[in-house]
Design a protein around this motif. Structure first.
Motif, PDB file in Angstrom:
ATOM      1  N   PHE A   1       0.837  -1.194   0.000  1.00  0.00           N
ATOM      2  CA  PHE A   1       0.000   0.000   0.000  1.00  0.00           C
ATOM      3  C   PHE A   1       0.876   1.249   0.000  1.00  0.00           C
ATOM      4  CE2 PHE A   1      -2.417  -3.392   1.848  1.00  0.00           C
ATOM      5  CZ  PHE A   1      -3.683  -3.244   1.305  1.00  0.00           C
ATOM      6  N   ARG A   2       0.434   2.234  -0.740  1.00  0.00           N
ATOM      7  CA  ARG A   2       1.150   3.517  -0.798  1.00  0.00           C
ATOM      8  C   ARG A   2       0.550   4.496   0.199  1.00  0.00           C
ATOM      9  NH1 ARG A   2       1.569   4.708  -7.324  1.00  0.00           N
ATOM     10  NH2 ARG A   2       2.889   2.914  -7.875  1.00  0.00           N
ATOM     11  N   VAL A   3       1.394   5.274   0.820  1.00  0.00           N
ATOM     12  CA  VAL A   3       0.969   6.331   1.729  1.00  0.00           C
ATOM     13  C   VAL A   3       1.667   7.614   1.283  1.00  0.00           C
ATOM     14  CG1 VAL A   3       0.877   7.128   4.116  1.00  0.00           C
ATOM     15  CG2 VAL A   3       0.707   4.684   3.612  1.00  0.00           C
ATOM     16  N   SER A   4       0.906   8.670   1.069  1.00  0.00           N
ATOM     17  CA  SER A   4       1.462   9.883   0.466  1.00  0.00           C
ATOM     18  C   SER A   4       2.477  10.592   1.351  1.00  0.00           C
ATOM     19  CB  SER A   4       0.326  10.851   0.115  1.00  0.00           C
ATOM     20  OG  SER A   4      -0.412  11.199   1.280  1.00  0.00           O
ATOM     21  N   THR A   5       2.296  10.526   2.671  1.00  0.00           N
ATOM     22  CA  THR A   5       3.142  11.317   3.564  1.00  0.00           C
ATOM     23  C   THR A   5       4.333  10.557   4.141  1.00  0.00           C
ATOM     24  OG1 THR A   5       1.687  10.757   5.418  1.00  0.00           O
ATOM     25  CG2 THR A   5       1.208  12.788   4.206  1.00  0.00           C
ATOM     26  N   ARG A   6       4.407   9.240   3.896  1.00  0.00           N
ATOM     27  CA  ARG A   6       5.501   8.442   4.458  1.00  0.00           C
ATOM     28  C   ARG A   6       5.629   7.152   3.657  1.00  0.00           C
ATOM     29  NH1 ARG A   6       1.068   7.759   7.711  1.00  0.00           N
ATOM     30  NH2 ARG A   6       0.522   5.594   8.249  1.00  0.00           N
ATOM     31  N   PRO A   7       6.666   6.376   3.926  1.00  0.00           N
ATOM     32  CA  PRO A   7       6.814   5.119   3.194  1.00  0.00           C
ATOM     33  C   PRO A   7       5.583   4.222   3.344  1.00  0.00           C
ATOM     34  CG  PRO A   7       8.812   5.619   4.420  1.00  0.00           C
ATOM     35  CD  PRO A   7       7.786   6.617   4.857  1.00  0.00           C
ATOM     36  N   GLY A   8       5.290   3.445   2.312  1.00  0.00           N
ATOM     37  CA  GLY A   8       4.137   2.554   2.351  1.00  0.00           C
ATOM     38  C   GLY A   8       4.391   1.335   3.221  1.00  0.00           C
ATOM     39  N   TYR A   9       3.533   0.338   3.103  1.00  0.00           N
ATOM     40  CA  TYR A   9       3.664  -0.855   3.929  1.00  0.00           C
ATOM     41  C   TYR A   9       3.059  -2.044   3.178  1.00  0.00           C
ATOM     42  CZ  TYR A   9      -1.190   0.444   4.943  1.00  0.00           C
ATOM     43  OH  TYR A   9      -2.504   0.786   4.827  1.00  0.00           O
ATOM     44  N   SER A  10       3.428  -3.237   3.626  1.00  0.00           N
ATOM     45  CA  SER A  10       2.915  -4.469   3.036  1.00  0.00           C
ATOM     46  C   SER A  10       2.172  -5.276   4.083  1.00  0.00           C
ATOM     47  CB  SER A  10       4.058  -5.313   2.458  1.00  0.00           C
ATOM     48  OG  SER A  10       4.687  -4.639   1.381  1.00  0.00           O
ATOM     49  N   LEU A  11       1.081  -5.925   3.680  1.00  0.00           N
ATOM     50  CA  LEU A  11       0.280  -6.753   4.573  1.00  0.00           C
ATOM     51  C   LEU A  11       0.107  -8.143   3.971  1.00  0.00           C
ATOM     52  CD1 LEU A  11      -2.527  -4.260   5.703  1.00  0.00           C
ATOM     53  CD2 LEU A  11      -0.462  -4.922   6.952  1.00  0.00           C
ATOM     54  N   PRO A  12      -0.062  -9.165   4.823  1.00  0.00           N
ATOM     55  CA  PRO A  12      -0.167 -10.535   4.314  1.00  0.00           C
ATOM     56  C   PRO A  12      -1.483 -10.811   3.601  1.00  0.00           C
ATOM     57  CG  PRO A  12      -0.548 -10.497   6.668  1.00  0.00           C
ATOM     58  CD  PRO A  12      -0.111  -9.109   6.295  1.00  0.00           C
ATOM     59  N   VAL A  13      -1.438 -11.779   2.707  1.00  0.00           N
ATOM     60  CA  VAL A  13      -2.616 -12.295   1.996  1.00  0.00           C
ATOM     61  C   VAL A  13      -2.481 -13.813   1.950  1.00  0.00           C
ATOM     62  CG1 VAL A  13      -3.855 -12.396  -0.195  1.00  0.00           C
ATOM     63  CG2 VAL A  13      -2.920 -10.225   0.587  1.00  0.00           C
ATOM     64  N   TYR A  14      -3.606 -14.522   2.098  1.00  0.00           N
ATOM     65  CA  TYR A  14      -3.600 -15.984   2.025  1.00  0.00           C
ATOM     66  C   TYR A  14      -4.522 -16.446   0.900  1.00  0.00           C
ATOM     67  CZ  TYR A  14      -1.420 -15.753   6.632  1.00  0.00           C
ATOM     68  OH  TYR A  14      -0.576 -15.472   7.674  1.00  0.00           O
ATOM     69  N   HIS A  15      -3.978 -17.259   0.000  1.00  0.00           N
ATOM     70  CA  HIS A  15      -4.752 -17.861  -1.072  1.00  0.00           C
ATOM     71  C   HIS A  15      -5.018 -19.323  -0.714  1.00  0.00           C
ATOM     72  CE1 HIS A  15      -3.779 -14.356  -3.593  1.00  0.00           C
ATOM     73  NE2 HIS A  15      -2.568 -14.454  -3.076  1.00  0.00           N
ATOM     74  N   GLY A  16      -5.677 -20.045  -1.600  1.00  0.00           N
ATOM     75  CA  GLY A  16      -5.866 -21.473  -1.423  1.00  0.00           C
ATOM     76  C   GLY A  16      -7.115 -21.869  -0.675  1.00  0.00           C
ATOM     77  N   ALA A  17      -7.878 -20.914  -0.146  1.00  0.00           N
ATOM     78  CA  ALA A  17      -9.134 -21.200   0.545  1.00  0.00           C
ATOM     79  C   ALA A  17     -10.298 -20.861  -0.390  1.00  0.00           C
ATOM     80  CB  ALA A  17      -9.212 -20.386   1.832  1.00  0.00           C
ATOM     81  N   PRO A  18     -11.533 -21.163  -0.006  1.00  0.00           N
ATOM     82  CA  PRO A  18     -12.671 -20.776  -0.851  1.00  0.00           C
ATOM     83  C   PRO A  18     -12.723 -19.284  -1.150  1.00  0.00           C
ATOM     84  CG  PRO A  18     -13.378 -22.350   0.807  1.00  0.00           C
ATOM     85  CD  PRO A  18     -11.953 -21.973   1.147  1.00  0.00           C
ATOM     86  N   HIS A  19     -12.168 -18.464  -0.255  1.00  0.00           N
ATOM     87  CA  HIS A  19     -12.111 -17.016  -0.465  1.00  0.00           C
ATOM     88  C   HIS A  19     -10.753 -16.506  -0.015  1.00  0.00           C
ATOM     89  CE1 HIS A  19     -16.453 -17.192  -1.081  1.00  0.00           C
ATOM     90  NE2 HIS A  19     -16.545 -17.852   0.056  1.00  0.00           N
ATOM     91  N   VAL A  20     -10.264 -15.470  -0.676  1.00  0.00           N
ATOM     92  CA  VAL A  20      -8.973 -14.880  -0.311  1.00  0.00           C
ATOM     93  C   VAL A  20      -9.080 -14.257   1.086  1.00  0.00           C
ATOM     94  CG1 VAL A  20      -7.290 -13.096  -0.882  1.00  0.00           C
ATOM     95  CG2 VAL A  20      -8.330 -14.446  -2.696  1.00  0.00           C
ATOM     96  N   ILE A  21      -8.063 -14.492   1.906  1.00  0.00           N
ATOM     97  CA  ILE A  21      -8.017 -13.958   3.271  1.00  0.00           C
ATOM     98  C   ILE A  21      -7.055 -12.780   3.265  1.00  0.00           C
ATOM     99  CG2 ILE A  21      -7.464 -14.472   5.682  1.00  0.00           C
ATOM    100  CD1 ILE A  21      -7.956 -17.472   4.918  1.00  0.00           C
ATOM    101  N   TRP A  22      -7.540 -11.606   3.627  1.00  0.00           N
ATOM    102  CA  TRP A  22      -6.708 -10.410   3.565  1.00  0.00           C
ATOM    103  C   TRP A  22      -7.180  -9.425   4.641  1.00  0.00           C
ATOM    104  CZ3 TRP A  22      -8.714  -5.529   2.247  1.00  0.00           C
ATOM    105  CH2 TRP A  22     -10.048  -5.541   1.835  1.00  0.00           C
ATOM    106  N   GLY A  23      -6.607  -8.222   4.659  1.00  0.00           N
ATOM    107  CA  GLY A  23      -7.021  -7.186   5.602  1.00  0.00           C
ATOM    108  C   GLY A  23      -6.720  -7.547   7.051  1.00  0.00           C
ATOM    109  N   LEU A  24      -7.558  -7.053   7.973  1.00  0.00           N
ATOM    110  CA  LEU A  24      -7.337  -7.312   9.395  1.00  0.00           C
ATOM    111  C   LEU A  24      -7.364  -8.809   9.713  1.00  0.00           C
ATOM    112  CD1 LEU A  24      -9.371  -4.556  11.306  1.00  0.00           C
ATOM    113  CD2 LEU A  24      -6.918  -4.675  10.912  1.00  0.00           C
TER     114      LEU A  24
END
Length: 257
Positions: A200-223
């Protein structure tokens, strides 16, 4: 919460998907045997539980609550045993909800005035959404609270718990809140082929990366993915779980030098 994104993925034969109604979770059917190192008797043993709780007590949240929040919430992070195979239970929010519809989540919700504490909130919401009684939940501990966003709309506190005799329970899904529930074996969540990340990009500071999980009936992401990521790091040694979150430095225009 982060806006849902579209991903291309394959459904895993190791995941189980249940839709609203009253039913008993069926036995897990594998197309191939999972690694013998991922067994309930080892991963969810009393010794493993103690080590996990000790690591969680030292844990720092990936999205700490840095400001006063408008609303507190709690979610149950349900560990289950599927015929000797440890797994995590997830829900998919109802498509009729006004916010975060169709997103993968853990059972939970906002604190009610009558709740004794955040553990009570997580267990009550799980009962309302899935019909799992509080007496079936062996609560391990609370994880650090996570902020929903920088505005401080709400904080979510994960409560880790093991669902006793999950396969014998009669689930009753709330159609108003839950469109389906599915279980993903921990071995699948630990497989590098199912790991991803979103930057993810953030305009005022360096961005960040968050985990994602595939392989399930639905993609698991976010909180939900953040909670899953932090729990697995506390529950398992690095030789069993290593999920790299890469960060690509943005290419700046010459005018920004």
């Amino acid at each position: 919460l982060l806006q849902e994104m579209n991903f291309s993925f394959c459904k895993s034969p190791l995941s189980l998907l249940f839709r609203p109604g009253s039913f008993s979770p069926p036995h897990l059917a594998f197309s191939s045997h999972p690694p013998s190192i991922f067994l309930t008797e080892d991963i969810l043993s009393s010794q493993s539980k103690e080590k996990c709780i000790a690591r969680i007590r030292k844990m720092k949240p990936m999205r700490p609550v840095k400001t006063a929040v408008k609303q507190e919430a709690a979610v149950l992070v349900p560990l289950v045993d599927l015929d000797g195979i440890p797994a995590l239970l997830f829900t998919r929010r109802s498509l009729s909800l006004s916010s975060h519809s169709g997103q993968v989540s853990f059972p939970g919700g906002k604190v009610d005035p009558g709740d004794r504490d955040l553990v009570d909130t997580a267990c009550r919401e799980t009962m309302e959404e899935l019909g799992i009684p509080t007496t079936a939940v062996d609560v391990w501990c609370q994880m650090p609270a996570l902020s929903s966003n920088q505005r401080g709309d709400y904080s979510a506190t994960p409560v880790v718990g093991f669902i006793r005799d999950y396969s014998s329970l009669q689930l009753r899904l709330s159609e108003a809140e839950v469109s389906s529930v599915f279980c993903v074996p921990i071995s699948s969540l630990c497989s590098p082929s199912n790991h991803g990340y979103t930057q993810f990009r953030v305009s005022t500071r360096p961005g960040y990366s968050l985990p994602v999980y595939h392989g399930a009936p639905h993609v698991i992401w976010g909180l939900t993915a953040i909670i899953t990521f932090q729990l697995l790091r506390a529950l398992l040694p690095t030789k069993l779980y290593s999920h790299k979150l890469l960060f690509q430095s943005p290419v700046l225009d010459k005018t920004h030098k």
